[in-house]
Every structure is written in structure tokens, then in C-alpha cells.
Scaffold this active site. Sequence first.
Site, PDB file in Angstrom:
ATOM      1  N   CYS A   8      -3.456 -74.328 -12.967  1.00 64.14           N
ATOM      2  CA  CYS A   8      -3.469 -75.110 -14.200  1.00 64.14           C
ATOM      3  C   CYS A   8      -2.284 -74.775 -15.076  1.00 64.14           C
ATOM      4  O   CYS A   8      -1.660 -73.734 -14.933  1.00 64.14           O
ATOM      5  CB  CYS A   8      -4.718 -74.813 -15.025  1.00 64.14           C
ATOM      6  SG  CYS A   8      -6.240 -75.180 -14.192  1.00 64.14           S
ATOM      7  N   GLY A  34      -0.273 -78.328 -11.908  1.00 69.24           N
ATOM      8  CA  GLY A  34      -1.510 -79.049 -11.604  1.00 69.24           C
ATOM      9  C   GLY A  34      -1.262 -80.535 -11.582  1.00 69.24           C
ATOM     10  O   GLY A  34      -0.739 -81.083 -12.548  1.00 69.24           O
ATOM     11  N   ASN A 108      -6.213 -71.825 -18.391  1.00 64.01           N
ATOM     12  CA  ASN A 108      -5.493 -71.549 -17.158  1.00 64.01           C
ATOM     13  C   ASN A 108      -5.959 -70.189 -16.665  1.00 64.01           C
ATOM     14  O   ASN A 108      -5.839 -69.200 -17.392  1.00 64.01           O
ATOM     15  CB  ASN A 108      -3.974 -71.540 -17.413  1.00 64.01           C
ATOM     16  CG  ASN A 108      -3.171 -71.057 -16.208  1.00 64.01           C
ATOM     17  OD1 ASN A 108      -2.115 -70.457 -16.357  1.00 64.01           O
ATOM     18  ND2 ASN A 108      -3.653 -71.298 -15.005  1.00 64.01           N
ATOM     19  N   GLY A 109      -6.488 -70.167 -15.445  1.00 65.72           N
ATOM     20  CA  GLY A 109      -6.961 -68.904 -14.897  1.00 65.72           C
ATOM     21  C   GLY A 109      -8.236 -69.118 -14.118  1.00 65.72           C
ATOM     22  O   GLY A 109      -8.571 -70.232 -13.730  1.00 65.72           O
ATOM     23  N   CYS A 242       0.729 -61.668 -12.988  1.00 60.87           N
ATOM     24  CA  CYS A 242       0.761 -62.218 -11.618  1.00 60.87           C
ATOM     25  C   CYS A 242       2.188 -62.265 -11.080  1.00 60.87           C
ATOM     26  O   CYS A 242       3.000 -63.079 -11.518  1.00 60.87           O
ATOM     27  CB  CYS A 242       0.177 -63.628 -11.638  1.00 60.87           C
ATOM     28  SG  CYS A 242       0.462 -64.549 -10.116  1.00 60.87           S
ATOM     29  N   TYR A 248       6.796 -67.867  -6.503  1.00 63.61           N
ATOM     30  CA  TYR A 248       6.651 -69.274  -6.133  1.00 63.61           C
ATOM     31  C   TYR A 248       6.202 -70.196  -7.260  1.00 63.61           C
ATOM     32  O   TYR A 248       6.712 -71.294  -7.412  1.00 63.61           O
ATOM     33  CB  TYR A 248       5.641 -69.405  -4.989  1.00 63.61           C
ATOM     34  CG  TYR A 248       5.164 -70.819  -4.721  1.00 63.61           C
ATOM     35  CD1 TYR A 248       5.976 -71.723  -4.026  1.00 63.61           C
ATOM     36  CD2 TYR A 248       3.922 -71.262  -5.182  1.00 63.61           C
ATOM     37  CE1 TYR A 248       5.544 -73.029  -3.797  1.00 63.61           C
ATOM     38  CE2 TYR A 248       3.493 -72.571  -4.947  1.00 63.61           C
ATOM     39  CZ  TYR A 248       4.308 -73.447  -4.251  1.00 63.61           C
ATOM     40  OH  TYR A 248       3.892 -74.727  -4.030  1.00 63.61           O
ATOM     41  N   CYS A 388      -6.498 -65.143  -3.722  1.00 62.80           N
ATOM     42  CA  CYS A 388      -6.368 -64.889  -5.159  1.00 62.80           C
ATOM     43  C   CYS A 388      -7.659 -65.313  -5.852  1.00 62.80           C
ATOM     44  O   CYS A 388      -8.165 -66.396  -5.592  1.00 62.80           O
ATOM     45  CB  CYS A 388      -5.206 -65.696  -5.730  1.00 62.80           C
ATOM     46  SG  CYS A 388      -5.075 -65.539  -7.525  1.00 62.80           S
ATOM     47  N   CYS A 446      -2.674 -60.351  -3.724  1.00 58.88           N
ATOM     48  CA  CYS A 446      -2.654 -61.211  -2.533  1.00 58.88           C
ATOM     49  C   CYS A 446      -1.844 -60.563  -1.401  1.00 58.88           C
ATOM     50  O   CYS A 446      -1.972 -60.956  -0.245  1.00 58.88           O
ATOM     51  CB  CYS A 446      -2.168 -62.610  -2.860  1.00 58.88           C
ATOM     52  SG  CYS A 446      -0.778 -62.668  -3.958  1.00 58.88           S
TER      53      CYS A 446
HETATM   54  P1  AMP Z   1       1.648 -72.821   4.931  1.00 56.01           P
HETATM   55  O1  AMP Z   1       2.105 -74.001   5.690  1.00 56.01           O
HETATM   56  O2  AMP Z   1       0.170 -72.853   4.693  1.00 56.01           O
HETATM   57  O3  AMP Z   1       2.103 -71.524   5.518  1.00 56.01           O
HETATM   58  O4  AMP Z   1       2.282 -72.929   3.477  1.00 56.01           O
HETATM   59  C1  AMP Z   1       3.521 -72.342   3.166  1.00 56.01           C
HETATM   60  C2  AMP Z   1       4.196 -73.116   2.076  1.00 56.01           C
HETATM   61  O5  AMP Z   1       3.320 -73.325   0.978  1.00 56.01           O
HETATM   62  C3  AMP Z   1       5.414 -72.379   1.546  1.00 56.01           C
HETATM   63  O6  AMP Z   1       6.541 -73.229   1.703  1.00 56.01           O
HETATM   64  C4  AMP Z   1       5.126 -72.121   0.081  1.00 56.01           C
HETATM   65  O7  AMP Z   1       6.220 -72.487  -0.737  1.00 56.01           O
HETATM   66  C5  AMP Z   1       3.941 -72.974  -0.253  1.00 56.01           C
HETATM   67  N1  AMP Z   1       2.918 -72.270  -1.029  1.00 56.01           N
HETATM   68  C6  AMP Z   1       2.691 -70.953  -1.102  1.00 56.01           C
HETATM   69  N2  AMP Z   1       1.634 -70.686  -1.908  1.00 56.01           N
HETATM   70  C7  AMP Z   1       1.185 -71.874  -2.351  1.00 56.01           C
HETATM   71  C8  AMP Z   1       0.119 -72.261  -3.232  1.00 56.01           C
HETATM   72  N3  AMP Z   1      -0.658 -71.364  -3.793  1.00 56.01           N
HETATM   73  N4  AMP Z   1      -0.067 -73.578  -3.456  1.00 56.01           N
HETATM   74  C9  AMP Z   1       0.738 -74.497  -2.855  1.00 56.01           C
HETATM   75  N5  AMP Z   1       1.762 -74.182  -2.023  1.00 56.01           N
HETATM   76  C10 AMP Z   1       1.980 -72.892  -1.765  1.00 56.01           C
HETATM   77 FE1  SF4 Z   2      -1.020 -63.634  -8.614  1.00 54.04          FE
HETATM   78 FE2  SF4 Z   2      -1.581 -62.842  -6.133  1.00 54.04          FE
HETATM   79 FE3  SF4 Z   2      -2.569 -61.523  -8.225  1.00 54.04          FE
HETATM   80 FE4  SF4 Z   2      -3.430 -63.982  -7.653  1.00 54.04          FE
HETATM   81  S1  SF4 Z   2      -3.699 -62.153  -6.393  1.00 54.04           S
HETATM   82  S2  SF4 Z   2      -2.908 -63.174  -9.679  1.00 54.04           S
HETATM   83  S3  SF4 Z   2      -1.556 -64.952  -6.890  1.00 54.04           S
HETATM   84  S4  SF4 Z   2      -0.407 -61.728  -7.632  1.00 54.04           S
END
Ligand code: AMP
Ligand code: SF4
Length: 474
Positions: A8, A34, A108-109, A242, A248, A388, A446
Amino acid sequence: MFDLHEECGIFGVFGHPEASNLAYLGLYAIQHRGQESAGIVSMSDKKLYNYKNMGLVADVFNKDVLKNLPGEAAIGHVRYSTTGLNEMKNIQPFVVDYSMGSIAVAHNGNLINSNIIRDELEAHGAIFQSTMDTEVIIHLISHSKQRHLKEKIVEALKYIKGAYSLLFLSNKKMIAVRDPSGLRPLVLGKLNDAWVVSSESCALDLIEAELVREVEPGEIIIIDENGFQSYKPFEKVKETFCIFEYIYFARPDSIMQNKDVYEVRKQLGRQLATEQPVEADYVIPVPDSGIPAAIGYSQEIGIPFELGIIRNHYVGRTFIEPRQSIRGFGVKIKLNSLKKALQGKRIVLVDDSIVRSTTSKKIIRMMRNAGAKEVHMRISSPPTKHPCFYGIDTPSKDELIASSHSIDEIGKKISADSLGYLSIKGLRSAVDRVSSEKTDCYCDACFSGKYPIGCPKKQRKEQLELFKQISMKK
Ligand code: AMP
Ligand code: SF4
């Protein structure tokens, strides 16, 4: 409810005649946080006005809708949820009537003890309108016997565990709160005489507001006609921002915890090159998320940066392939390779993370089809092994490829010539390099599995004790 993960963004403005228009622009800037629904609540003559709907900010609002959101204060929210609970009733900000008038909240959270509190409140007769954890906060506020809104909020939040950056709008005040661990971001800005609060500073840039400072962990900021007041009523705990926001989630043009996100990402790339070097002809990013880290990797190792993949920016999350007979374009709908750049070349492919591994597998296949001789995958974060619980949408543990596969096995699965991740130590030192102000104040659960404020199931017993205290007070 525990697996209801949220992504969010929140934005608010107080003391500007164009408050709802500014909120619209602010939400536009944080749309990446979001994309499923958006809402704005404004305040005029001690009354709240609200509009919210499913869709992107630009689809939800138009001139007529914004005209019906009058007043000098407004808060807004963008949301993405993955659990199918993306119904109208769950769109924020929530607005409720209670003993002191109306109040709106944008969150947000993710709260980790919300269903326990919810069960308890329901047992005491509360009726919930939504399935969102945020509504629990509103119920706790309306149940509070304290006389002033600030005290009601403080009392409510003492029962809450989890990650929260919150914006409240009452018929007189805007109130911003950040949880004591400071898990999710929140910044304070100024636009002439108006105060602005946003998940990210890039939204302040858009409306030409000045970034004043972070809303501090555990801080409550109350803004009304008389100005600005800050309180820190919560017990001090260790700060754990975080770290994934840097890797990312945040926009690279935002500043978080006084660190430039783009600079951090380049440092992650530099650190990655030091830890995971490889001989190659080009460093190529997975667009857009891998670009800053790929620049850093290229600068550190001295291999030229090239754009080998082009992204179509108009593919939304809800893209549906048109007809069965022409199905199967897969990743090419979103990404296409630049064949000339790739043919016969040894490539270092840089991305920010691997979650399930589907994206990297498809991209590597695409690069090989385009003639790449070798594809070495480098990831500017450590292996994502744990879900997470604090407000970033991640799949469950068994879907996270790194929770059940070694790095070698993942490399084989995605058909990379080699695969290298950043270490947790390297991640922290790269982040620290950008500004020496704060160290050792991050959540990296994570990657490490060390959840700084616990995870949902473990909280139950402790929370039931808390409820005995609430019940006794009533
Ligand atoms: P995957 O295909 O599931 O391995 O997704 C990897 C891709 O998802 C990477 O290119 C990341 O930039 C992106 N990504 C990583 N974390 C998230 C997230 N929480 N929500 C959406 N995209 C993500
Ligand atoms: Fe951020 Fe990962 Fe911690 Fe979630 S578990 S708050 S994504 S560092």
C-alpha cells in the site's frame, strides 16, 4: 487473515485549498505501491467526503469526482492485495462514524495480531464491515474510553502489533503515525503553509513540496488549524526499517531514512560485483527493477552496461491473453530482447530478487533464443527464503524457491550458466555506505528469517493476556 499481505501507499495534505487534487497527484506518484484500488477522503466544514473504487488512480478519479471532494485537508490510499479479498468494502481509506463524529484511516503495513483482536471485539459485539486488519484499529479507537482523539489512538495502538504507517483524518485534524519499529516508510513535507505526509518522498517532488523529515518510528504527528504537534507515547524499541524498500519496492527517486534509494541500489550492484564477479561482455538489467543495480555492477567490475531487454510499460497486472489459439507469448508480452546486443555475447543478467523463479527462467530462455552465448544471473539481494508479515506481498514459504532449493539447484532450474546472490552482510554494508547516519536498524527477515517483531502464530497467547487487560478495564 494471517496470509493477507498488503502492499500500500498513503498520502495526506492539510491546509491547502486544493487538498484533494494534491492527494490525487500524490497517489499518482506512489501508484507502484498498489494498483488494485484507490481512495481519497477530504474534509470541509467539519464533514468528511470520500470516494474510492477499484482500479488505478487515473481510472478511479476524474475532475468531477475530485470536485466532490472539497476542503483544505485530504488523505488517500492505493492498495494491492493478492488474496482475492480485493472487494469494494476493503478499499481504503475507511470512514466510520463514532461517538466523536467521523474519522477516516489509511494504512500501509500489516498487523500481526489483528484476528485475535478481531475475534475478541466480535465476541464483545463489534460488527466489522470489511475483512481488513485496518478496521481493527478503528474499532479499538471507538471502544476507547479516553476523552481526546489522540489518547484514543494511543490506547488503541498499544494493543496492536505489526507494521503500520497510518494517516487519520477527523473533522478537525490530520494525524500521522508510524509504528515504533519504523517498519514501513513515512515522510513529512511542507508545501507553503500546508503540511504533507507521504509513504515516499517522490510524491512530494511531484507537487513541489519540500521534504522536511521522516515521521520518526513511534511518532504521532497531529496537524490542525493551530499547527503541528509531535508526540512519542510508545515505549522505545529497536528500529527495524524494511530493507526490501531499498532493494525493490520503493521508487528509485525516493529518499528513505535520509538515503537516496537509487544510490543504495547502485551500491548493492557494486557490492554484488565484488562478491560475485564473472567474466562477460555485457552487464544487462532485467527492466526496470534491475537497472540501478546493473549500473553499479557494471561500474564496479568495468564491464559495459547494455540494455538487452526492452519492457512494454503498458502491460498491467490484469493482462489477459486475447484468444486461446494465439496464446503462449509468455514473458514476451512484457519483455522483448534486443537480439543484436545479445548475439554471441556472454551476459551478466542483473535483477533485484528471485521469488518463485518463473521470471528469471523465462528471461534466460529468451536471451538464449536471442543468441546469447552465456547467461550469468546476479541478484542484488540475498536469497528470499521467508515470507513477509509486515506489509510486502510475498507468496507463502513453500512457493519461495530459495526456501527449498540451494543456489546451485536454483541456477540449474533457471538454466543459468552461473547464479550469484548478494550476502546478507554485503547487503547491510552496501546500504550503510550511502549515508553513515544509521546502521544496524533494518528488518531483513525475508532473507534471514529473523522477524524483528515476531510473526503471527507466536503472538496468540501473549495477545489473549492483553485482552484480559482490556476486558478488565471495561
Ligand atoms: P519470480 O518470477 O516469482 O521469481 O519474481 C521475480 C521478480 O519479481 C523480480 O524481477 C522482482 O523484481 C519482482 N518482485 C520481487 N518481489 C516482489 C514483490 N513483493 N511484488 C512484486 N514483484 C516482486
Ligand atoms: Fe521488508 Fe522483508 Fe522485513 Fe518484510 S520481511 S518488512 S519485505 S525486509
